[in-house]
Design a protein around this motif. Sequence first.
Motif, PDB file in Angstrom:
ATOM      1  N   ASP A 142     -48.570  33.094 -12.015  1.00  0.00           N
ATOM      2  CA  ASP A 142     -49.955  33.548 -11.856  1.00  0.00           C
ATOM      3  C   ASP A 142     -50.092  34.926 -12.493  1.00  0.00           C
ATOM      4  N   ALA A 143     -50.496  34.929 -13.758  1.00  0.00           N
ATOM      5  CA  ALA A 143     -50.588  36.180 -14.516  1.00  0.00           C
ATOM      6  C   ALA A 143     -51.654  37.120 -13.961  1.00  0.00           C
ATOM      7  N   ARG A 144     -52.582  36.600 -13.161  1.00  0.00           N
ATOM      8  CA  ARG A 144     -53.679  37.428 -12.652  1.00  0.00           C
ATOM      9  C   ARG A 144     -53.333  38.127 -11.340  1.00  0.00           C
ATOM     10  N   SER A 145     -52.236  37.729 -10.712  1.00  0.00           N
ATOM     11  CA  SER A 145     -51.898  38.264  -9.389  1.00  0.00           C
ATOM     12  C   SER A 145     -51.455  39.725  -9.467  1.00  0.00           C
ATOM     13  N   ARG A 146     -51.958  40.526  -8.556  1.00  0.00           N
ATOM     14  CA  ARG A 146     -51.597  41.944  -8.501  1.00  0.00           C
ATOM     15  C   ARG A 146     -51.194  42.299  -7.069  1.00  0.00           C
ATOM     16  N   LEU A 147     -50.331  43.279  -6.940  1.00  0.00           N
ATOM     17  CA  LEU A 147     -49.890  43.740  -5.631  1.00  0.00           C
ATOM     18  C   LEU A 147     -50.885  44.752  -5.075  1.00  0.00           C
ATOM     19  N   SER A 148     -51.196  44.618  -3.799  1.00  0.00           N
ATOM     20  CA  SER A 148     -52.087  45.568  -3.143  1.00  0.00           C
ATOM     21  C   SER A 148     -51.335  46.854  -2.822  1.00  0.00           C
ATOM     22  N   ALA A 149     -52.067  47.881  -2.411  1.00  0.00           N
ATOM     23  CA  ALA A 149     -51.434  49.135  -2.018  1.00  0.00           C
ATOM     24  C   ALA A 149     -50.478  48.915  -0.851  1.00  0.00           C
ATOM     25  N   GLU A 150     -50.865  48.028   0.063  1.00  0.00           N
ATOM     26  CA  GLU A 150     -50.002  47.712   1.204  1.00  0.00           C
ATOM     27  C   GLU A 150     -48.726  47.010   0.745  1.00  0.00           C
ATOM     28  N   ASP A 151     -48.865  46.095  -0.219  1.00  0.00           N
ATOM     29  CA  ASP A 151     -47.696  45.398  -0.759  1.00  0.00           C
ATOM     30  C   ASP A 151     -46.760  46.379  -1.469  1.00  0.00           C
ATOM     31  N   LEU A 152     -47.334  47.301  -2.227  1.00  0.00           N
ATOM     32  CA  LEU A 152     -46.519  48.291  -2.937  1.00  0.00           C
ATOM     33  C   LEU A 152     -45.736  49.156  -1.955  1.00  0.00           C
ATOM     34  N   ALA A 153     -46.391  49.518  -0.854  1.00  0.00           N
ATOM     35  CA  ALA A 153     -45.709  50.334   0.153  1.00  0.00           C
ATOM     36  C   ALA A 153     -44.590  49.544   0.817  1.00  0.00           C
ATOM     37  N   LYS A 154     -44.833  48.272   1.116  1.00  0.00           N
ATOM     38  CA  LYS A 154     -43.808  47.425   1.724  1.00  0.00           C
ATOM     39  C   LYS A 154     -42.650  47.202   0.751  1.00  0.00           C
TER      40      LYS A 154
END
Length: 213
Positions: free
Chosen positions: A81-93
């Motif tokens: 899924d080339a469009r998927s991006r990590l959220s700020a919460e995901d980046l922190a986790k």
Amino acid sequence: MNCKATWMAICLVLASMVTQAAPREQRAAGDFDFYVLSLSWSPTFCLTHPGNEQCTGKGYGFVLHGLWPQYAKGGWPASCDARSRLSAEDLAKGALIFPTQALLKHEWAKHGTCSGLDASRYLEATDTALATVHIPQQLQPFNVPNYMDAGEIAALFRQSNPAMGNHGMAVICKGKVLSEVRVCLSKELRFAGCPKSVKSQCRGGDIRIPVQR
């Protein structure tokens, strides 16, 4: 000379070559057979990437490279899924388990999007996989010998992880230098036997284990 027939033969040969080189058909995200947990030996990575964030005197030994969905007959899905991006919460986790944010983003885009999990659950699965594998005391940072046989490294991992079995991991080298270990896990994140596609890639004899950076 029949030029038309000659060109027809050449076209058939080229078509055959293209068919043979074609990658295995990729299944839908989540449709895979097992995971590989890849643990990179950070000092080896830092030999060729001295300016990387993880190579700034943090003294890492084995670090998370990634949790990779795999096919039992060889190959793996990628970039589902080339469009998927990590959220700020995901980046922190993710910052709590990956050595750098750049690696986190790369691994999610290439491998995580093919897991069939959303980013939060994929990171939770990765964290669980990491907790499943115990690094041998002899291979902890500042404790590891400079040279060791790849078979000894695998034996130490099996001793520290009795449920792993005799065919549950592979040791990977770059030349005669330790690069990473790959542990096979079921989709339920339990130890699993590795298929033939996951095998050790080291020369015989002792391999070098670079010191921490």
